[in-house]
Every structure is written in structure tokens, then in C-alpha cells.
Design a protein around this motif. Structure first.
Motif, PDB file in Angstrom:
ATOM      1  N   ASN A 171      47.186  36.026  40.561  1.00 35.43           N
ATOM      2  CA  ASN A 171      46.082  36.703  39.878  1.00 35.43           C
ATOM      3  C   ASN A 171      46.323  36.738  38.374  1.00 35.43           C
ATOM      4  OD1 ASN A 171      44.091  37.608  41.777  1.00 35.43           O
ATOM      5  ND2 ASN A 171      45.635  38.898  42.662  1.00 35.43           N
ATOM      6  N   ARG A 172      47.575  37.032  38.023  1.00 32.51           N
ATOM      7  CA  ARG A 172      47.913  37.127  36.605  1.00 32.51           C
ATOM      8  C   ARG A 172      47.683  35.789  35.911  1.00 32.51           C
ATOM      9  NH1 ARG A 172      53.623  38.501  35.868  1.00 32.51           N
ATOM     10  NH2 ARG A 172      53.253  40.060  37.464  1.00 32.51           N
ATOM     11  N   LEU A 173      47.888  34.701  36.645  1.00 38.27           N
ATOM     12  CA  LEU A 173      47.693  33.372  36.055  1.00 38.27           C
ATOM     13  C   LEU A 173      46.229  32.915  36.140  1.00 38.27           C
ATOM     14  CD1 LEU A 173      50.928  31.642  37.417  1.00 38.27           C
ATOM     15  CD2 LEU A 173      50.440  32.250  35.050  1.00 38.27           C
TER      16      LEU A 173
ATOM     17  N   GLU B   7      49.961  38.888  43.288  1.00 38.03           N
ATOM     18  CA  GLU B   7      49.959  39.507  41.967  1.00 38.03           C
ATOM     19  C   GLU B   7      50.159  38.441  40.876  1.00 38.03           C
ATOM     20  OE1 GLU B   7      53.015  42.508  41.587  1.00 38.03           O
ATOM     21  OE2 GLU B   7      52.738  42.470  39.401  1.00 38.03           O
ATOM     22  N   HIS B   8      51.124  37.554  41.107  1.00 38.80           N
ATOM     23  CA  HIS B   8      51.453  36.560  40.092  1.00 38.80           C
ATOM     24  C   HIS B   8      50.326  35.539  39.927  1.00 38.80           C
ATOM     25  CE1 HIS B   8      54.720  35.388  37.481  1.00 38.80           C
ATOM     26  NE2 HIS B   8      54.406  34.113  37.708  1.00 38.80           N
TER      27      HIS B   8
ATOM     28  N   LYS C  44      44.633  28.657  36.317  1.00 38.27           N
ATOM     29  CA  LYS C  44      43.455  29.462  35.956  1.00 38.27           C
ATOM     30  C   LYS C  44      42.209  28.782  36.521  1.00 38.27           C
ATOM     31  CE  LYS C  44      41.717  31.847  31.840  1.00 38.27           C
ATOM     32  NZ  LYS C  44      42.339  33.136  31.918  1.00 38.27           N
TER      33      LYS C  44
END
Ligand code: NAI
Length: 461
Positions: free
Chosen positions: A370-372, A367-368, A339
Motif C-alpha cells: 500500500n505504501r508503494l 502495508e508495504h 504504484k
């Protein structure tokens, strides 16, 4: 010979241009008007090494034309290629609606002499007979319209135009599609009509005889004549085997990571065994692209339809799904919390020398990450060159590798573009907050990177 290729994507355009190059008269049909406009102006809508030159030569020689008019194309060709997309449905099955539309349209325009209709698209096993049925439907529908308008007679079986369906699966690799077309390992022709198979052999004769091959002294290209279903199955089995081989070496790499072995040495050691061979043993962040994922899923789906639960193929897929995120695992091992960190991706396309982004591992990574909560930047030579964005979201596309490195906490090599071997890594390291390199393809020179100041992490080494 007179050829019509319907669908001018990675397969259709390359096939059409190469057949025109060897002297056949080819009309390429596409229903995408923009694409046809571009091609008529001599430009290739896709990036494929050598393709523009082949197109230009054939267009100048008058052997290659482009149109949106399928009727004109069908009237012209004695051999009609269906080369439209067969993308995956959410269920994993192949979406055959484009093949169906083209087959119906061929039927509606079929007239005159004998034609060979060639399935070049990768289609589910059994599609040969299905295409034949749809073409016949198309013929009947057209006859009904003509009769309704008072313009013709009712179709009888004898008045149906003569045609045969052949399965001719394509094995070209994006990035070397022109080379592969002139230097194939084999040509597979599935069908029961000896007349149709003979016409296909005549069509490919200059290629079979290696007239356009890099090494003209090689023996002729093996031609495998099979029944239609076997030809269709060969395509799926080939891709499933290659995908499984990559998943296998990736699994070995993950074990190497844990026991302290080097998968690149292991791959060399097993690849020297002639029963195994050294190709497709590069461990990395997994397979992607427009073919392997969809073809393996489609084969699993077909097996399911026939009551067979595949174990090996499902495992190959699940290893690959996990492998696609191996770079995230490695980033977490080095950077811990992602993050608020900035991660730079070197490469976006699923492999080098193509502009194809379909099912590219980079998309999962973006995508992954960004999610984190990580910020993602990327540099890809073809994306930078063509300005194309492919509707990418969640990623800032940079125009050069140094701008990419600037302010990054880590870089991930996603695509093994050759130019990535020769970047100024000293400079790039100096621009980064944290010079970490996750080499997702084991492609870079580890020692050189370390000397440049990078903390280097490979896959399985
Ligand atoms: P693509 O998506 O690049 O091209 C398909 C083309 O067909 C597009 O230009 C589209 O506009 C056109 N099209 C669709 N419907 C049409 C219609 N009704 N009339 C005229 N044109 C129409 O697809 P790609 O990658 O060339 O793949 C084609 C087939 O070949 C697929 O079945 C694929 O699985 C297979 N294949 C692809 C390989 C690859 O490396 N891309 C390699 C070997 C096989």
C-alpha cells in the motif's frame, strides 16, 4: 480427574476438549461472554481441524462444560490450567497481565482441598514463583474482605488452602493442535512438588501411554520433569531454535538467489544429515504467527534484563524482518514500479489450516505494498469460508481465486494452503493483466505454472 481450564483460545480450548475426550471432567472458563455462548451452543470460536468433533463428543458425554464463572471452575478443578494469552508489549516483553488477573482470581476463589495450578501459558522465566505469590495475594485479599464483612477469621499461614504451581509448557502447532495434543513429542512438567507432578502424570496417562495416538505401537511419550525455570526456558528455547532454523535457511536462500543455486535442493541435501534434520528448512517469506515473534522477543528481553546481549537471536529476528518483504523486492524486480499495479495475495493466515492472523507476514506485505502505491487483493480459504475480516485494512478480500486473479499484475503465494496446489492456473493466468507468480513458500509446481503461462519466481531457486 476434575479439571478447570481458564482461557479458551487456541491452547486452552484444545487442551480442555482433548482432556475431556479422554475422560476427564473439564470446565473451561473464559471471560469473553460471546465466546462462551458460542461454545455452549457447541460451536468452536476458532478454526482447528478436528476440534468441533472432539468438542461435540465430549459435550454429549457430559465431560466438557463452558462458563464465565471462574469461581465455579476453580471449585470444580483439582487441576487448574492457566491458558490465557501472553501477547507482546511494544518493548518486546511478554504482557503477563492476563495471567496475573487469573492467578489473583484463582487465589480469591481457592477453598477446600489441594489443587495444582498449571501454567500452560508461555510465561517469562521465573513466572512460576510469581504466580504462586499472586495466588497467595488473592487468598489474602479475599480473607480481608471476609473479615471486613464480619464473615470469617484472619488468615494464618496454616489456613491457606494447599496448592502447588507447575509449569507445563505447550508445544502444539496451530492447524494440527488436536493431533499434536494426542501425539506429543514430549511432555514437560516443571515443579518441585512430587505430589503435583504425580497428579499431572496421572492426568496425561492415557496420552503418555499412546491410547489416543495415531501410532499406538510407539513407546510412551517421554515425560521430562524439571525445575520450573527450566520448563519455562524449554518453551522459549524450542521456539527460538525453530525460528532461528527458518531464518538460517532463508539466509541461505538469499545467497542461493544470487549465486544461482536452488535452496530446495540445498535444504534436501543438508536435511538428510541426521544432525540437522529436514524439518523447518523451507525457505520463504519468513516466520510469523502468535508465538515465534513474541517468544523470541521475550527471550531477548529476558536476556537483556539479566545483562546478556543476545547476538544470534537478534540476528534471527532481523533476518526475518527483511525476509517478510522479500516478495516486495521480487515484485519490484519483475514489475519495476509498483504504484498503480494490482497485486493478489494467495493466503492471508500465517500458516495453513488456521484462522489465526496474529503477526502474519501478509499484514506486513499489505502495508508495504500500500505504501508503494499498489492495490492489494487477497483470497484465503478460511477468510472466505468464515467471512471473517480480522479488521483487515488496505486489502480487498475476494471470495474465490479466479476473482482474485482477475486484473492482477502479479500474484504472491503467502500461505501454503494445500488447495493452492490444485487451482486452475491456466484460467487464472488468462484473467491476469500480467501472469507473474511470486511463490513465497516455494510450494507450487514451477513447471506446471510456467506451462500455464506464468512467469514464476520462487525464493532462493
Ligand atoms: P488466545 O488469545 O487465543 O486465548 C486466550 C483466551 O484467554 C481468550 O479466549 C481470552 O478471552 C481468555 N482470557 C483472557 N483473560 C481471561 C481471564 N481473566 N479469565 C478468563 N479468560 C481469559 O491465546 P492462545 O493462542 O491460546 O495462547 C495462550 C497461551 O499459550 C499464550 O501464552 C501462548 O503464548 C501460549 N501458546 C500458544 C500456542 C498457539 O499456537 N497459539 C502454542 C503454544 C503456546
Amino acid at each position: 480427574m476434575r479439571v478447570c481450564v481458564i482461557g479458551t483460545g487456541y491452547v486452552g480450548l484444545v487442551t480442555g476438549a482433548c482432556l475431556a475426550h479422554i475422560g476427564h471432567h473439564v470446565i473451561c472458563v473464559d471471560n469473553n461472554e460471546e465466546k462462551v455462548k458460542l461454545m455452549k451452543a457447541g460451536q468452536s470460536p476458532i478454526f482447528e481441524p478436528g476440534l468441533s468433533e472432539i468438542m461435540a463428543g465430549a459435550m454429549q458425554a457430559g465431560t466438557l462444560e463452558f462458563t464465565t464463572d471462574i469461581g465455579g471452575g476453580v471449585a470444580h478443578g483439582e487441576i487448574l490450567f492457566i491458558a490465557v494469552g501472553t501477547p507482546p508489549l511494544p518493548t518486546g516483553e511478554s504482557d503477563t497481565r492476563y495471567v496475573e488477573a487469573v492467578a489473583r482470581s484463582i487465589g480469591a476463589h481457592l477453598d477446600g482441598g489441594y489443587k495444582v495450578i498449571v501454567n500452560k501459558s508461555t510465561v517469562p522465566i521465573g513466572s512460576g514463583d510469581w504466580v504462586r505469590m499472586i495466588v497467595l495475594d488473592g487468598i489474602v485479599e479475599r480473607q480481608k474482605v471476609l473479615v471486613g464483612a464480619g464473615g470469617g477469621e484472619v488468615t494464618t499461614l496454616e489456613s491457606v488452602p494447599a496448592f502447588d504451581v507447575v509449569s507445563n509448557p505447550e508445544f502444539l502447532r496451530e492447524g494440527c493442535a488436536v493431533y499434536d495434543t494426542f501425539n506429543p513429542d514430549r511432555i514437560v512438567l516443571g515443579g518441585s512438588s512430587s505430589k503435583a507432578i504425580a497428579m499431572m502424570q496421572e492426568l496425561y496417562a492415557p496420552i503418555i501411554e499412546r491410547q489416543y495416538a495415531e501410532d499406538k505401537s510407539l513407546p510412551p511419550v517421554p515425560v521430562l520433569a524439571t525445575d520450573i525455570s527450566s520448563a519455562e526456558m524449554i518453551k522459549y528455547a524450542a521456539n527460538a531454535f525453530l525460528a532461528t532454523k527458518i531464518s538460517f535457511i532463508n539466509e541461505v536462500a538469499n545467497i542461493c538467489d544470487r549465486v544461482g543455486a536452488d535452496v530446495t535442493q540445498v535444504a534436501k541435501g543438508i536435511g538428510l544429515d541426521s544432525r540437522i534434520g529436514n524439518k523447518f528448512l523451507q525457505a520463504g517469506i519468513g516466520w510469523g504467527g502468535s508465538c515465534f515473534p513474541k517468544d523470541v522477543s521475550a527471550l531477548i528481553h529476558t536476556a537483556d534484563d539479566y545483562g546478556y546481549d543476545t547476538h544470534l537471536l537478534k540476528a534471527a529476528v532481523s533476518v526475518n524482518q527483511r525476509q517478510r518483504l522479500i516478495a516486495v523486492e521480487k515484485l519490484q524486480q519483475v514489475l519495476k514500479i509498483l504504484k498503480g499495479k494490482t497485486v493478489g495475495l494467495l493466503g492471508l493466515t500465517f500458516k495453513p489450516d488456521t484462522d489465526d492472523m496474529r503477526d502474519a507476514p501478509a499484514l506486513n506485505l499489505i502495508e508495504h505494498l500500500n505504501r508503494l502505491g499498489a492495490k492489494v487483493k487477497a483470497y484465503d480459504p478460511i477468510v472466505a469460508q468464515s467471512g471473517m475480516r480480522h479488521g483487515l485494512t488496505g486489502v480487498l478480500v475476494e471470495t474465490d481465486p479466479e476473482r482474485l486473479a482477475d486484473g492482477c499484475d502479479a500474484l504472491v503465494l503467502v500461505t501454503d494452503w494445500q488447495q493452492f496446489r490444485n487451482l486452475d492456473y491456466n484460467k487464472m493466468a488468462s484473467l491476469m493483466t500480467n501472469p507473474v507468480m511470486i511463490d513465497g513458500r516455494n510450494y507450487l509446481d514451477r513447471e506446471a505454472l510456467q506451462q500455464a503461462g506464468f512467469y514464476y519466481v520462487g525464493v532462493g531457486r
